[in-house]
Design a protein around this motif. Structure first.
Motif, PDB file in Angstrom:
ATOM      1  N   GLN A 295       7.778   3.058  -5.764  1.00 32.47           N
ATOM      2  CA  GLN A 295       6.895   2.110  -6.445  1.00 32.47           C
ATOM      3  C   GLN A 295       7.235   2.037  -7.934  1.00 32.47           C
ATOM      4  O   GLN A 295       7.273   0.947  -8.519  1.00 32.47           O
TER       5      GLN A 295
ATOM      6  N   PRO B  50       0.823  -1.220   0.000  1.00 31.50           N
ATOM      7  CA  PRO B  50       0.000   0.000   0.000  1.00 31.50           C
ATOM      8  C   PRO B  50       0.850   1.259   0.000  1.00 31.50           C
ATOM      9  O   PRO B  50       1.958   1.279   0.546  1.00 31.50           O
ATOM     10  N   SER B  51       0.352   2.311  -0.627  1.00 32.09           N
ATOM     11  CA  SER B  51       1.085   3.569  -0.716  1.00 32.09           C
ATOM     12  C   SER B  51       0.177   4.723  -0.302  1.00 32.09           C
ATOM     13  O   SER B  51      -1.009   4.746  -0.628  1.00 32.09           O
ATOM     14  N   ALA B  52       0.771   5.697   0.405  1.00 31.87           N
ATOM     15  CA  ALA B  52       0.001   6.872   0.851  1.00 31.87           C
ATOM     16  C   ALA B  52       0.040   7.996  -0.182  1.00 31.87           C
ATOM     17  O   ALA B  52      -0.574   9.032   0.016  1.00 31.87           O
ATOM     18  N   GLY B  53       0.776   7.795  -1.252  1.00 32.01           N
ATOM     19  CA  GLY B  53       0.819   8.792  -2.307  1.00 32.01           C
ATOM     20  C   GLY B  53       1.838   9.888  -2.118  1.00 32.01           C
ATOM     21  O   GLY B  53       1.822  10.890  -2.844  1.00 32.01           O
ATOM     22  N   GLU B  54       2.749   9.750  -1.136  1.00 39.05           N
ATOM     23  CA  GLU B  54       3.821  10.721  -0.967  1.00 39.05           C
ATOM     24  C   GLU B  54       4.828  10.584  -2.114  1.00 39.05           C
ATOM     25  O   GLU B  54       4.972   9.488  -2.690  1.00 39.05           O
TER      26      GLU B  54
ATOM     27  N   GLU C 232       7.164   7.585  -1.912  1.00 32.46           N
ATOM     28  CA  GLU C 232       6.488   6.308  -2.127  1.00 32.46           C
ATOM     29  C   GLU C 232       6.147   6.113  -3.606  1.00 32.46           C
ATOM     30  O   GLU C 232       6.242   5.001  -4.134  1.00 32.46           O
TER      31      GLU C 232
END
Length: 288
Positions: free
Chosen positions: A127, A116-120, A123
Motif C-alpha cells: 500500500q 482493503p488491507s488486513a494489516g499484514e 499489505e
C-alpha cells in the motif's frame, strides 16, 4: 577501443548500466560491420550500416538509439585522435515513435489505492509503495533506492537520485504519508535483518526491494480493478503526470516533479489530456 569507450560512458558521462550495455552492444555491431577496423569510417559507411539495420526490420526506437550511440562514439574517437574528423556530425537523428502511454482515469486510481488491507506487513508495504508511486510519480528505480533519511515527514518531501545522478525533491500528500508511516511503524520492523541497511522498502527476506517485486505489486493490484489497463510502475508515473495536468498544474512544474531533463519529454502528457478531451467531446457533443 570499445573498453575505453565503455569507461568513458560509465565514469565521465555517468550513464546508467543499462544504457552503457546498450551502447557497447551497438558499437560492437558496428565494428562487426567494419570487420573490426575503424579505418575508413565515414558518413557513407554509417548510413549503410543503419540502412542494413532498417532492412533487417529493426524498430524505429532501436535505430534512434543506435544513431545517438554512434554519434557519441564518433565524437569520442575524434577527440581521442582515432578519427581525423567526426562523421557522426553529418548523421541525422532518427526520430523514435512516441506512442501515447496508457493511464488510469482518476476513478480507477482511487480504486487502486483504496483496496482493503488486513494489516499484514506485506499489505502495508504494498500500500505504501502504490501510494508513493502515484503521489510522487517517481521512477521505480528511484523508489527502490529510497533510504529512511530520504523521507522528510514534516515537509512531506522525498529526496530521490534520478537519471544522470541528479538529485531532486518531490512532494507527497497525506494519504501517502499515512501509508508510509503504517509500513515503517507496523511492518518494516518485522522484516529488518542484519543486511537491511537504511532501505525504506524491504523484500520478505529483509533486503532492499528490487524493481521486479515492485512491478509485480503494481500488476497484481491493477488486476483487482475492473476496467483498469494492465501496466507497471511507469504507468502510475504516467497517470500521476496526466492527473496533475488535468488538475491545473503547469507543464514546467510537472517536468521538475518527474525529473525530466527536457520539457519536450513532459509534453507527451498534454497529448494524453487532449486525447481525453476528444473522447469526451465525441461522446457528449450532439454534432461530434
Amino acid at each position: 577501443m570499445i573498453a575505453e569507450f565503455g569507461r568513458y560512458l560509465r565514469f565521465e558521462r555517468d550513464l546508467s548500466p543499462h544504457t552503457v550495455r546498450a551502447y557497447l552492444s551497438d558499437v560492437t555491431a558496428l565494428f562487426d560491420h567494419l570487420s573490426n577496423r575503424l579505418h575508413g569510417l565515414d558518413i557513407s559507411t554509417l548510413r549503410e550500416w543503419l540502412a542494413e539495420q532498417h532492412a533487417d526490420g529493426k524498430a524505429r526506437a532501436t535505430l534512434a538509439r543506435r544513431t545517438a550511440c554512434i554519434r557519441t562514439f564518433t565524437a569520442y574517437c575524434h577527440r581521442r585522435g582515432w578519427l581525423p574528423d567526426d562523421p557522426g556530425l553529418l548523421l541525422g537523428s532518427a526520430k523514435a515513435p512516441r506512442p501515447l502511454p496508457a493511464v488510469l482515469d482518476q476513478q480507477q486510481a482511487q480504486a487502486v489505492l483504496e483496496a482493503p488491507s488486513a494489516g499484514e506487513p506485506k499489505e502495508l508495504r504494498d500500500q505504501a509503495i502504490l501510494e508513493l508511486l502515484y503521489a510522487t510519480g517517481v521512477r521505480v528505480s528511484e523508489l527502490c533506492a529510497l533510504d529512511v533519511d530520504d523521507v522528510d515527514r514534516d515537509r512531506h518531501v522525498i529526496r530521490v537520485l534520478g537519471k544522470g545522478r541528479k538529485e531532486r525533491s518531490v512532494p507527497f500528500g497525506l494519504p501517502a504519508l499515512r501509508a508510509l508511516d503504517k509500513w515503517c511503524v507496523h511492518g518494516r520492523p518485522l522484516w529488518i535483518r542484519a543486511g537491511s541497511g537504511a532501505a525504506v522498502f524491504l523484500g520478505v527476506r529483509g533486503g532492499r526491494i528490487d524493481p521486479g517485486t515492485v512491478r509485480r505489486v503494481v500488476h497484481a493490484r491493477l488486476r483487482e480493478v475492473e476496467g483498469a489497463p494492465d501496466m507497471g510502475p511507469h504507468g502510475l508515473r504516467h497517470s500521476a503526470a496526466t492527473h496533475l495536468l488535468e488538475g491545473g498544474a503547469d507543464l514546467r512544474s510537472v517536468q521538475e516533479l518527474l525529473g525530466h531533463a527536457s520539457l519536450h519529454t513532459t509534453q507527451i502528457y498534454t497529448h494524453v489530456s487532449i486525447e481525453r478531451l476528444r473522447t469526451a467531446y465525441r461522446q457528449a457533443h450532439p454534432r461530434a
